[in-house]
Design a protein around this motif. Structure first.
Motif, PDB file in Angstrom:
ATOM      1  N   GLU A  37       0.676  -1.279  -0.343  1.00 49.43           N
ATOM      2  CA  GLU A  37      -0.082   0.245   0.450  1.00 49.43           C
ATOM      3  C   GLU A  37       1.103   1.462  -0.041  1.00 49.43           C
ATOM      4  OE1 GLU A  37      -3.277   2.590  -0.329  1.00 49.43           O
ATOM      5  OE2 GLU A  37      -3.363  -0.206  -0.667  1.00 49.43           O
ATOM      6  N   THR A  38       2.048   0.787   0.431  1.00 49.37           N
ATOM      7  CA  THR A  38       2.971   2.697   0.918  1.00 49.37           C
ATOM      8  C   THR A  38       2.942   2.606  -0.556  1.00 49.37           C
ATOM      9  OG1 THR A  38       4.090   1.821   2.738  1.00 49.37           O
ATOM     10  CG2 THR A  38       4.863   3.000   1.248  1.00 49.37           C
ATOM     11  N   PHE A  39       4.259   1.682  -1.534  1.00 45.81           N
ATOM     12  CA  PHE A  39       3.775   1.998  -3.108  1.00 45.81           C
ATOM     13  C   PHE A  39       2.891   2.221  -4.202  1.00 45.81           C
ATOM     14  CE2 PHE A  39       7.152  -1.104  -1.691  1.00 45.81           C
ATOM     15  CZ  PHE A  39       8.186  -0.227  -2.316  1.00 45.81           C
ATOM     16  N   VAL A  40       1.595   1.586  -3.623  1.00 46.28           N
ATOM     17  CA  VAL A  40       0.217   2.094  -4.089  1.00 46.28           C
ATOM     18  C   VAL A  40       0.372   4.017  -4.139  1.00 46.28           C
ATOM     19  CG1 VAL A  40      -2.080   1.986  -3.922  1.00 46.28           C
ATOM     20  CG2 VAL A  40      -0.988  -0.343  -4.279  1.00 46.28           C
ATOM     21  N   ARG A  41       0.249   4.463  -2.974  1.00 42.54           N
ATOM     22  CA  ARG A  41      -0.025   5.734  -2.587  1.00 42.54           C
ATOM     23  C   ARG A  41       1.605   6.560  -2.960  1.00 42.54           C
ATOM     24  NH1 ARG A  41      -0.851   3.151   2.745  1.00 42.54           N
ATOM     25  NH2 ARG A  41       1.086   4.192   3.086  1.00 42.54           N
ATOM     26  N   GLY A  42       2.424   6.005  -3.029  1.00 43.44           N
ATOM     27  CA  GLY A  42       3.319   6.736  -3.410  1.00 43.44           C
ATOM     28  C   GLY A  42       3.703   7.183  -4.419  1.00 43.44           C
ATOM     29  N   PHE A  43       2.857   6.297  -5.389  1.00 42.37           N
ATOM     30  CA  PHE A  43       2.883   5.772  -7.489  1.00 42.37           C
ATOM     31  C   PHE A  43       1.703   6.762  -8.007  1.00 42.37           C
ATOM     32  CE2 PHE A  43       7.125   3.045  -6.299  1.00 42.37           C
ATOM     33  CZ  PHE A  43       7.063   4.064  -6.846  1.00 42.37           C
TER      34      PHE A  43
ATOM     35  N   ARG B  33      -1.356   5.621  -7.451  1.00 38.33           N
ATOM     36  CA  ARG B  33      -2.003   3.409  -8.449  1.00 38.33           C
ATOM     37  C   ARG B  33      -3.148   3.706  -7.427  1.00 38.33           C
ATOM     38  NH1 ARG B  33       1.270   0.563 -11.369  1.00 38.33           N
ATOM     39  NH2 ARG B  33       0.034  -1.164 -11.405  1.00 38.33           N
ATOM     40  N   ARG B  34      -4.497   3.977  -8.489  1.00 37.11           N
ATOM     41  CA  ARG B  34      -5.722   3.474  -8.018  1.00 37.11           C
ATOM     42  C   ARG B  34      -5.761   1.709  -6.408  1.00 37.11           C
ATOM     43  NH1 ARG B  34      -6.549   4.467 -12.895  1.00 37.11           N
ATOM     44  NH2 ARG B  34      -8.659   6.245 -12.897  1.00 37.11           N
ATOM     45  N   SER B  35      -4.487   0.627  -7.177  1.00 36.14           N
ATOM     46  CA  SER B  35      -4.425  -0.180  -7.270  1.00 36.14           C
ATOM     47  C   SER B  35      -3.060  -0.648  -6.833  1.00 36.14           C
ATOM     48  CB  SER B  35      -5.376  -1.223  -6.566  1.00 36.14           C
ATOM     49  OG  SER B  35      -5.103  -1.829  -7.963  1.00 36.14           O
ATOM     50  N   GLY B  36      -2.977  -1.930  -6.155  1.00 39.34           N
ATOM     51  CA  GLY B  36      -1.726  -2.607  -6.155  1.00 39.34           C
ATOM     52  C   GLY B  36      -2.160  -4.297  -7.332  1.00 39.34           C
ATOM     53  N   ARG B  37      -0.709  -4.500  -7.489  1.00 40.73           N
ATOM     54  CA  ARG B  37      -0.595  -6.058  -8.650  1.00 40.73           C
ATOM     55  C   ARG B  37      -1.887  -6.744  -7.980  1.00 40.73           C
ATOM     56  NH1 ARG B  37       1.847 -11.150  -8.790  1.00 40.73           N
ATOM     57  NH2 ARG B  37       2.653 -10.967  -7.131  1.00 40.73           N
ATOM     58  N   LEU B  38      -2.464  -6.721  -7.575  1.00 38.80           N
ATOM     59  CA  LEU B  38      -3.467  -8.179  -7.176  1.00 38.80           C
ATOM     60  C   LEU B  38      -5.060  -7.525  -6.854  1.00 38.80           C
ATOM     61  CD1 LEU B  38      -1.868 -10.837  -4.494  1.00 38.80           C
ATOM     62  CD2 LEU B  38      -1.516 -11.085  -7.345  1.00 38.80           C
ATOM     63  N   GLY B  39      -4.934  -5.927  -7.257  1.00 40.52           N
ATOM     64  CA  GLY B  39      -6.306  -5.391  -6.705  1.00 40.52           C
ATOM     65  C   GLY B  39      -6.793  -4.447  -6.850  1.00 40.52           C
TER      66      GLY B  39
END
Length: 563
Positions: free
Chosen positions: A549-555, A557-563
């Motif tokens: 979730e840290t990378f999702v927020r930082g980049f 993105r709407r979600s991570g690799r798995l959804g």
């Protein structure tokens, strides 16, 4: 009812503020000798120092009239008016030392000569200053060369509570030794001699060379691995600028101790245990120091007297600075610059693990699903664990693995000792030698067997005949100083545990060691099998976690690799 105290009671209260223990007497008398321009200072201590402390110097000495006044309250040669408190440059100025010592002792004898054909002897019996019109003192002629000798006997003889509050005689002498050592290193131009019960424990040559003073205190290894430095830096506070002069000697990072007590600091000539300056010195070493290790060195500061307040601590162990942060930054920068130009190449190889003598801890690993995917700066292992990125400090992790394996083995078999053949010689500072003497039973109970060995290189030299060897892996003889300091400090309820922590640290993977994929995976597996895998033995974390979730927020993105 409020009433005025009688002079004798007032005298004893004032004495208690200045004279807390025998080391307090040593501080005051050594500083008086240095203020008098002494080139040689000799200190003799009997027992714990309450029996007798004698300090002799070859300084300027005093005439008869000055000697008689010197033992009276509020009499001093160092202040003429209140304004002088802001600019005084001597080590003592309160006019309390000699009369306070006299009030706390059964007897004080002052023998002095300012270079005339005869000297003067002044004798004061403690607590009797108001007993007669002569202030309880006797003054008579005496034979003495130029200089001053102060002989104090029966300290706290009429204060049983104060005397009972003191530590053991050996521990109290260790405090006196620490005081003398500080000044011996801060003033390499002065020859110091310290004797305890007739035995010489420290002698410095007074050559004005830091290397010679280090040799006398710490031995040849420390003296030969040190660099001297001299710097001037400007600091500004409240719109006023001043020059801070910083000089001294810094031992190379291969010469370390477990505690910061071996950073010796002086400010405007006063040797003290100033924590902010000591910390600044250690910060100046930066990453050169191994984890959990502290430097050895001497650092002297000189700055305008108005920028320093020496009266903020009752024992004068600390001072107040007009801008403490600016002074600390000047010290840190001076140390860093000095080390950046020194030849700090290390000798010897570091053992990588304990595989040859210990079996792995038998337990399931909590990191079974973890996969090593990379490394960063030779310090950290990057690992994938489900939705998290784990960052493992390889040195802290290896410490934890080694410590638990050692602890499990020692709990079942105890700490064995093995002979050192031939015996190794180890130099201890006079303070550490006194601490060893005071705690010899505990140290030997850990597996060390130590004997005194001649005069060595000038420091206290000992022959280490046996060392602890948990499961056959011998402790290094040079670690004796650290073990002595740890045992004396009493920070660990079980000194064996402190020994194991140190032993686990020394052979562990260091920062910058490159691990193969197999070595990294094996380290992670063993860390996961530990009882406490998430901290090293000294309490530092071994693993940090970064979730997806840290990378999702930082980049964004709407979600991570798995959804």
């Amino acid at each position: 009812m409020i009433r005025r105290l009688d002079p004798e009671t007032r005298s004893k209260i004032a004495a208690g503020e200045v004279v807390a223990r025998p080391a307090s007497v040593a501080v005051e008398l050594v500083e008086n000798a240095l203020d008098a321009g002494a080139e040689t200072v000799e200190i003799e201590v009997c027992g714990d120092g309450t029996e007798r402390i004698r300090v002799a110097d070859d300084g300027r000495g005093m005439a008869e009239s000055d000697a008689a006044l010197a033992v009276e309250r509020h009499a001093t040669s160092k202040l003429a008016a209140a304004d002088d408190l802001e600019t005084v440059e001597t080590l003592g100025f309160r006019g309390e030392a000699l009369p306070s010592i006299a009030a706390a002792a059964a007897r004080l004898e002052l023998t002095t000569n300012d270079g005339g054909p005869r000297g003067t002897r002044v004798v004061v019996d403690g607590g009797e200053q108001a007993a007669d019109s002569e202030h309880g003192k006797t003054v008579s002629p005496a034979g003495r060369a130029r200089g001053t000798t102060v002989d104090v006997t029966g300290l706290f003889s009429d204060r049983p509570a104060r005397k009972k509050s003191l530590a053991s005689p050996k521990a109290e002498f260790a405090r006196v030794s620490a005081v003398v050592t500080r000044y011996a290193l801060a003033r390499p131009d002065v020859r110091f001699v310290l004797r305890h019960d007739g035995r010489e424990t420290l002698t410095t040559p007074g050559t004005d060379r830091f290397a010679d003073a280090l040799l006398a205190v710490y031995g040849r290894d420390a003296a030969s691995h040190a660099t001297t430095f001299d710097a001037v830096r400007e600091v500004t506070a409240a719109g006023e600028t001043a020059a801070v002069e910083v000089d001294g000697a810094l031992c190379h990072p291969e010469v370390t101790r477990s505690r910061r007590d071996h950073v010796h600091v002086s400010v405007n000539g006063r040797a003290l245990a100033e924590p902010r300056v000591r910390r600044a010195v250690a910060d100046g070493y930066g990453t050169l120091l191994p984890d959990g290790r502290e430097p050895v060195g001497v650092v002297r500061l000189r700055l305008p007297p108005a920028w320093v307040d020496h009266n903020v601590h009752p024992a004068k162990d600390e001072v107040g600075f007009r801008d403490a942060d600016a002074v600390a930054e000047a010290v840190e920068a001076s140390v860093r610059d000095a080390l950046s130009t020194a030849d700090l190449r290390r000798s010897g190889e570091v053992a990588m693990d304990l595989d040859s003598s210990l079996a792995p801890v038998e337990a399931a690993s909590v990191f079974d699903d973890l996969r090593v995917i990379g490394r960063f700066r030779g310090l950290y292992l990057l690992c994938e664990a489900g939705d998290e990125l784990l960052v493992v400090d390889q040195h802290a992790a290896h410490e934890r693995v080694n410590y638990e394996r050692l602890r499990e083995a020692v709990e079942s078999a105890g700490i064995d000792a093995v002979p050192v053949d031939p015996p190794a010689t180890v130099s201890l500072s006079p303070t550490d030698a006194a601490l060893l003497d005071a705690n010899r039973g505990l140290v030997e109970g850990l597996g060390f067997r130590v004997a005194e060995f001649g005069d060595g290189d000038g420091a206290g030299t000992y022959r280490v005949e046996a060392v602890p060897a948990p499961l056959g892996r011998p402790f290094a003889p040079d670690a004796l100083a650290d073990v002595v300091a740890d045992v004396a400090a009493g920070d660990d309820a079980d000194p064996r545990d402190a020994l194991l922590k140190d032993l686990a640290c020394h052979p562990s993977i260091k920062a910058g060691d490159d691990l193969t994929d197999d070595e990294a995976a094996r380290l992670i597996e063993r860390l996961g099998s530990c009882e406490t895998p998430y901290t090293c033995p000294h309490g530092r974390p071994t693993v940090l976690s970064i979730d997806e979730e840290t990378f999702v927020r930082g980049f964004g993105r709407r979600s991570g690799r798995l959804g």
